[in-house]
Write a protein that holds these residues in place. Structure first.
Motif, short mmCIF file in Angstrom:
data_model
loop_
_atom_site.label_atom_id
_atom_site.label_comp_id
_atom_site.label_asym_id
_atom_site.label_seq_id
_atom_site.Cartn_x
_atom_site.Cartn_y
_atom_site.Cartn_z
N PHE A 1 0.84 -1.19 0.00
CA PHE A 1 0.00 0.00 0.00
C PHE A 1 0.87 1.25 0.00
CE2 PHE A 1 -2.73 3.24 2.10
CZ PHE A 1 -3.74 3.26 1.16
N HIS A 2 0.62 2.11 -0.97
CA HIS A 2 1.37 3.36 -1.10
C HIS A 2 0.45 4.53 -0.74
CE1 HIS A 2 5.42 2.88 -2.64
NE2 HIS A 2 5.03 1.89 -3.41
N SER A 3 0.63 5.08 0.43
CA SER A 3 -0.29 6.12 0.90
C SER A 3 -0.16 7.42 0.10
CB SER A 3 -0.07 6.40 2.39
OG SER A 3 1.27 6.72 2.63
N ASN A 4 0.98 7.64 -0.54
CA ASN A 4 1.17 8.89 -1.28
C ASN A 4 0.57 8.86 -2.69
OD1 ASN A 4 2.41 10.61 0.57
ND2 ASN A 4 4.39 9.61 0.28
N ALA A 5 0.09 7.69 -3.11
CA ALA A 5 -0.55 7.61 -4.42
C ALA A 5 -1.98 8.13 -4.31
CB ALA A 5 -0.55 6.17 -4.91
N ASP A 6 -2.61 8.37 -5.46
CA ASP A 6 -4.04 8.66 -5.43
C ASP A 6 -4.82 7.38 -5.18
OD1 ASP A 6 -4.23 11.52 -5.97
OD2 ASP A 6 -3.32 11.02 -7.89
N ALA A 7 -4.34 6.30 -5.79
CA ALA A 7 -5.01 5.01 -5.62
C ALA A 7 -3.96 3.92 -5.56
CB ALA A 7 -5.95 4.76 -6.81
N SER A 8 -4.19 2.93 -4.69
CA SER A 8 -3.17 1.90 -4.49
C SER A 8 -3.81 0.57 -4.17
CB SER A 8 -2.26 2.32 -3.33
OG SER A 8 -1.40 1.26 -2.95
N PHE A 9 -3.16 -0.50 -4.66
CA PHE A 9 -3.50 -1.82 -4.16
C PHE A 9 -3.15 -1.86 -2.67
CE2 PHE A 9 -3.08 -4.68 -8.22
CZ PHE A 9 -4.20 -4.08 -8.74
N PRO A 10 -3.78 -2.77 -1.91
CA PRO A 10 -3.43 -2.89 -0.49
C PRO A 10 -2.15 -3.71 -0.31
CG PRO A 10 -5.11 -4.49 -1.05
CD PRO A 10 -4.85 -3.69 -2.31
N ASN A 11 -1.70 -3.83 0.94
CA ASN A 11 -0.63 -4.78 1.24
C ASN A 11 -1.17 -6.19 1.03
OD1 ASN A 11 1.16 -2.75 2.21
ND2 ASN A 11 0.01 -2.71 4.13
N MET A 12 -0.39 -6.99 0.35
CA MET A 12 -0.85 -8.35 0.04
C MET A 12 0.30 -9.32 0.13
SD MET A 12 -3.21 -7.77 -3.33
CE MET A 12 -2.25 -6.44 -4.01
N ASN A 13 -0.05 -10.61 0.24
CA ASN A 13 0.99 -11.62 0.07
C ASN A 13 1.14 -11.91 -1.43
OD1 ASN A 13 -1.02 -13.44 -0.70
ND2 ASN A 13 -1.32 -14.13 1.42
N ASP A 14 2.15 -12.68 -1.76
CA ASP A 14 2.46 -12.91 -3.18
C ASP A 14 1.30 -13.58 -3.91
OD1 ASP A 14 4.94 -11.76 -3.14
OD2 ASP A 14 5.97 -13.61 -2.59
N GLU A 15 0.66 -14.49 -3.23
CA GLU A 15 -0.41 -15.25 -3.89
C GLU A 15 -1.59 -14.34 -4.26
OE1 GLU A 15 -3.24 -19.10 -2.86
OE2 GLU A 15 -1.78 -18.40 -1.40
#
Lengths: 781, 170
Positions: free
Chosen positions: B144-158
């Motif tokens: 998760f990149h808080s400085n982006a406008d939109a971001s995927f969340p933190n995730m595992n590889d799968e």
């Protein structure tokens, strides 16, 4: 302060071939302070905050600041916090200006650290040697202080002369710091101009500090054959009492070495250091040893090898006292910068202090007398070493395996790691008896042991202690060397290489400097230096960077210092010394302008910086820059016209200086020979550039050595290296190569066909090579 | 707080504004809506499986691609055409509203990032957040990149792999 000829403005002084002799400079009491009958004084003797502003604006026009806010907010006053994201704060400041203000603050801090250090040294050495102790750097160095000469307009002859430079820069620093106050400067570019001034003051302070210690402590005086000194955790004899010095000020370490010599105890104790204190102690006495750069600090303290830890100033862990207590080591603080809450024992009898320390009546001692530090540290180490050796300071591996089993795999150690290193995987593997992953992190300081993982761990697993234990397995192989810091470049060396550098026959001078906040350990930096050495560049280095280069051995087991000479010449690897020795890097560029091109120095900053920017192919590399000092160093050399490539962590400094190759007008230059403005080229393309990988950094560094003044032969050489390296790391010729070809003769023969194709694709047309490229006397000046 | 939207390196939180958490569906809507999107691929994509994922996503959406650092080489070896810029160079161009973009057709209105070094990407996204109001940023890394406008969340590889596979669908 001496009166200044302010009424004579810049244009007057720039009149061609006009020379004036002002004679001596009037000191505070009105007495002439030098006996030089004729000094050609330029327009900016002792420049004030705004005196070099026009030069700064030229740089900022070509290399506009690029900001990456670390924080959206300002929290410096009680109106705040103010959120500056697309809006102004309560004081009226916007985000861009706030970033520039923060940069100025960082540069002031860094500059003050070096200059405070220099003030300590000068006062201490005057006290020890006398105000009139001569500054004599030997037969081969006549221009002892090129920065001081340029800014102050004087050659320092005795230690006391250095005080004038310190007085001047301290006044400047007060003004600069005051500009950071709420409701002062409101322009980002003016903040940047002030930051450049703070960086320049940093350069001056460092020069004063290093010259003082070289002259008064008889450190190597530009000796290219300064001896190799021992480096590495494995070089420390753990059977002996060990004194560890951490920081940057040589005085306490010198006090220890003097005491050992006086008492004939040199063979009975080990004196070693971490960070620049180590570099400077080994310049003073080659029997001292260097543990390594700052990345070794916590691991080595945890290992418990040091019986006494002497701290002075800068870059020391502020929890050093707590860490030392864990293994019964004794801490002695030695400067006003870091007192650690310890009782001031400066005026106490040495034996009483020793008694209080070994009986644990006091947690440690603050001793502001370096000679007394020598006596107390030695006696305490000798008395406590035996007892401490019976104590196992680190748990054994079996205990670590059990501790590692507590890991819940929450992964927060990875998330808080500055480089997101796989700490958790290493801990989990350790819990299964496999330490190979921990070893991988230990090697080359891939993990530089900041300790954030431990702080975050909910199970309090001592990860850094594990790392220290793992390191003890392989001590025999952790023995390296580094050439003792030689100080400045000799004038005779400059005479030899000045022309090849300016004409481009030596493709560049590359300075590996700064700290060890590397994204992936130190080895890739050493290999980068090796790459440029093999390509006939001159490589200079200082501080932790110099140690990093020493920690790498080739397949035959030789270090870079064993393979390359210490001469300032093609294929030379020149360790100049510690952080303060960084002053000799712009220093040698200034000397090239003075010795080779006969440019007068005194009060002549702008002409010298203009010469360096356009004609001296030098580039700094600070791959692991972390501190405010590094910010000040880079900003200072930028003002002299020397570009710097930094690593990805340095994006956190918030500001770079980036050129735009698509803005052709920004590269126009004045050919002073023809008195006409001509189309220029993006050389150097950037002034402060953050690279993401070492490959990118290597290619960019080669590119940033290109200068408008290169002859076609020199340009061919530089482009050859640029193309070679680009092919190595990017697989192709650089598609911007046409921007650096002025005439067909510039094209490297090996790549002629390929380059010609790129030229054709880009409708390239030959252009005139300027004879004297300059940014001075441009339209609108 | 939902751990998926605490920035991967938690101290990069810069202020009150945080990125919008997006799924592949929302990310694709952003891409469909954009007139001049750009994909910026960093050096972490030199390794598989991100290398193939990013190539396939670029092909699927016909995205112009910028590779940063020395990432260009591996893409070139895979015969994937990209433009090579340093991270800070492309950011410097993106923040200029008058820049004509990598295609020469005008400044981009959506920039999708993947494969950058986390903290440096975070700094770069901060640059665009502050100084490039003319464009939106979207990150499809597994962090998760808080400085982006939109971001995927933190995730595992799968889970991330599943997200990236979904990005290759309409």
């Amino acid at each position: 302060m001496a009166p200044k000829p302010k009424e004579l403005k810049a244009d007057f002084w720039k009149t061609k071939d006009f020379k004036i002799s002002i004679g001596d400079i009037i000191s505070e009491d009105g007495i002439e302070s030098t006996d030089e009958s004729s000094v050609v004084m330029g327009p900016t003797q002792k420049p004030n905050v705004t005196d070099l502003r026009s030069w700064d604006m030229k740089l900022l026009e070509r290399y506009p600041p690029f900001y990456s806010p670390f924080c959206d907010m300002c929290c410096l006053c009680t109106y705040g916090k103010c959120d500056l994201l697309n809006k102004r704060g309560a004081c009226g400041i916007d985000a861009e200006t706030q970033q520039a203000r923060t940069i100025l603050l960082a540069c002031c801090i860094g500059s003050a650290a070096h200059s405070g250090h220099a003030r300590h040294l000068v006062e201490y050495l005057i006290d020890k040697k006398g105000d009139d102790f001569p500054i004599d750097l030997g037969m081969d160095i006549d221009i002892e202080a090129p920065i001081m000469r340029t800014l102050i307009g004087k050659k320092p002859k005795v230690l006391g002369d250095l005080k004038e430079a310190l007085d001047y820069l301290e006044e400047q620093m007060v003004h600069l710091l005051s500009a950071c106050h709420t409701g002062q400067e409101g322009s980002s570019k003016d903040f940047e101009s002030k930051a450049l001034h703070a960086g320049l003051m940093d350069n001056l302070g460092k020069e004063v500090g290093d010259i003082a210690q070289i002259a008064a402590l008889d450190l190597p005086k530009g000796d290219p054959e300064a001896p190799l000194v021992e480096l590495g955790v494995g070089t420390i004899d753990r059977e002996k009492p060990v004194i560890l010095c951490i920081g940057h000020n040589v005085a306490p370490g010198a006090g220890i070495m003097d005491y050992l010599e006086d008492q004939e105890l040199e063979d009975d104790l080990e004196v070693c250091g971490i960070c620049c204190a180590a570099i400077d102690i080994t310049r003073y006495n080659h029997n001292a040893k260097i543990v390594g750069p700052i990345s070794k600090q916590l691991k080595f303290i945890r290992s418990g090898v040091a019986d006494v830890i002497v701290v002075d100033e800068q870059c020391i862990r502020t929890d050093v006292l707590e860490e030392a207590k864990k293994n019964n080591a004794t801490v002695i603080a030695t400067t006003d910068k870091m007192c650690l809450g310890l009782p001031d024992k400066t005026n106490e009898d040495a034996d009483i202090i020793v008694s209080e320390l070994i009986s644990n009546q006091i947690d440690g001692a603050l001793i502001l007398d370096p000679d007394k530090v020598g006596e107390v540290a030695t006696k305490v180490a000798m008395k406590t070493s035996g007892e401490r050796s019976k104590v196992q300071v680190l748990p054994d591996m079996d205990e670590f395996v059990e501790l590692a089993k507590k890991c819940t795999e929450c992964e927060w150690c990875v998330r808080v790691c500055p480089n997101s290193l796989p700490m958790m995987d290493a801990v989990v593997a350790t819990s299964e008896g496999d330490i190979s992953k921990m070893e991988e992190l230990y090697k080359n300081d891939v993990c530089y042991s900041c300790g954030r993982c431990e702080q975050e761990c909910p199970r309090d697993i001592p990860i850094i202690s594990m790392m220290a234990k793992v390191g003890e397995k392989d001590l025999e192989n952790q023995k390296y060397n580094v050439r003792a810091g030689r100080g400045p470049v000799q004038d005779v060396e400059v005479r030899k290489v000045g022309a090849p550098i300016v004409l481009g026959d030596i493709p560049g001078v590359i300075a590996f400097v700064g700290c060890t906040n590397y994204p992936d350990g130190g080895e890739e930096v050493a290999k980068m230096a090796e790459e440029f050495l093999e390509r006939n560049y001159i490589v200079v280095t200082t501080g932790c960077g110099a140690m990093t280069l020493g920690e790498y051995r080739d397949e035959e087991g030789k270090t870079l210092y064993e393979r390359y000479s210490g001469s300032f010449d093609a294929k030379g690897l020149v360790n100049m010394g510690s952080c303060v020795s960084n002053a000799h890097i712009p220093g040698v560029a200034i000397k090239i302008a003075n010795i080779f091109a006969k440019k007068p120095l005194e009060g002549n900053f702008e002409e010298i910086a203009d010469y360096i920017l356009n004609r001296v192919g030098a580039c700094g590399v600070a791959w692991g820059a972390y501190s405010q000092k590094a910010a000040a160093i880079a900003t200072g050399v930028n003002r002299w016209g020397i570009p710097v490539v930094v690593g990805p962590q340095a994006s956190k400094y918030r500001r770079l200086f980036l050129g735009r190759t698509d803005k052709e007008d920004s590269w126009r230059i004045n050919d002073l020979r023809k008195h006409s403005e001509v189309a220029g080229e993006p050389a150097p393309e950037h002034l402060l550039y953050a690279a993401e990988t070492i490959g990118e950094a290597t290619v960019m560094t080669a590119k940033l050595c290109i200068r408008p003044n290169d002859t076609s032969k020199g340009r061919q050489l530089k482009l050859n290296h640029y193309i070679d390296l680009h092919k190595k790391y990017f697989g192709t010729l650089p598609n911007d190569i046409y921007k650096f070809v002025r005439v067909e003769k510039d094209i490297p023969i090996t790549y002629k066909r390929d380059v010609m194709q790129i030229l054709e694709e880009n409708n390239w047309k030959p252009r005139e090579i300027p004879q004297e490229p300059s940014l001075m006397d441009m339209k609108g000046d | 707080m939902n751990e998926r939207v605490i920035p991967w390196q938690p101290t990069v939180i810069a202020g009150p504004k945080q990125a919008l958490l997006v799924t592949p569906e929302t990310a694709k809507m952003m891409m469909k809506k954009a007139k001049r999107p750009l994909l910026v691929i960093g050096p972490l994509a030199k390794e598989e499986p991100l290398l193939t994922h990013s190539i396939e996503i670029a092909e699927k959406w016909d995205l112009p691609v910028v590779t940063t650092a020395d990432t260009f080489k591996i893409f070139s070896e895979r015969n994937v055409e990209t433009k090579s810029y340093g991270t800070v160079e492309i950011l410097n161009l993106l923040k200029d509203p008058d820049w004509k973009g990598v295609m020469g057709e005008g400044q981009h209105d959506l920039v999708i990032f993947v494969g950058g070094i986390y903290y440096m990407a975070s700094q770069g996204l901060s640059t665009l957040k502050h100084f490039a109001p003319h464009l939106k940023t979207l990150t499809i890394c597994k962090y998760f990149h808080s400085n982006a406008d939109a971001s995927f969340p933190n995730m595992n590889d799968e889970e991330w792999s599943k997200y990236l596979e979904k990005m290759k669908l309409n």
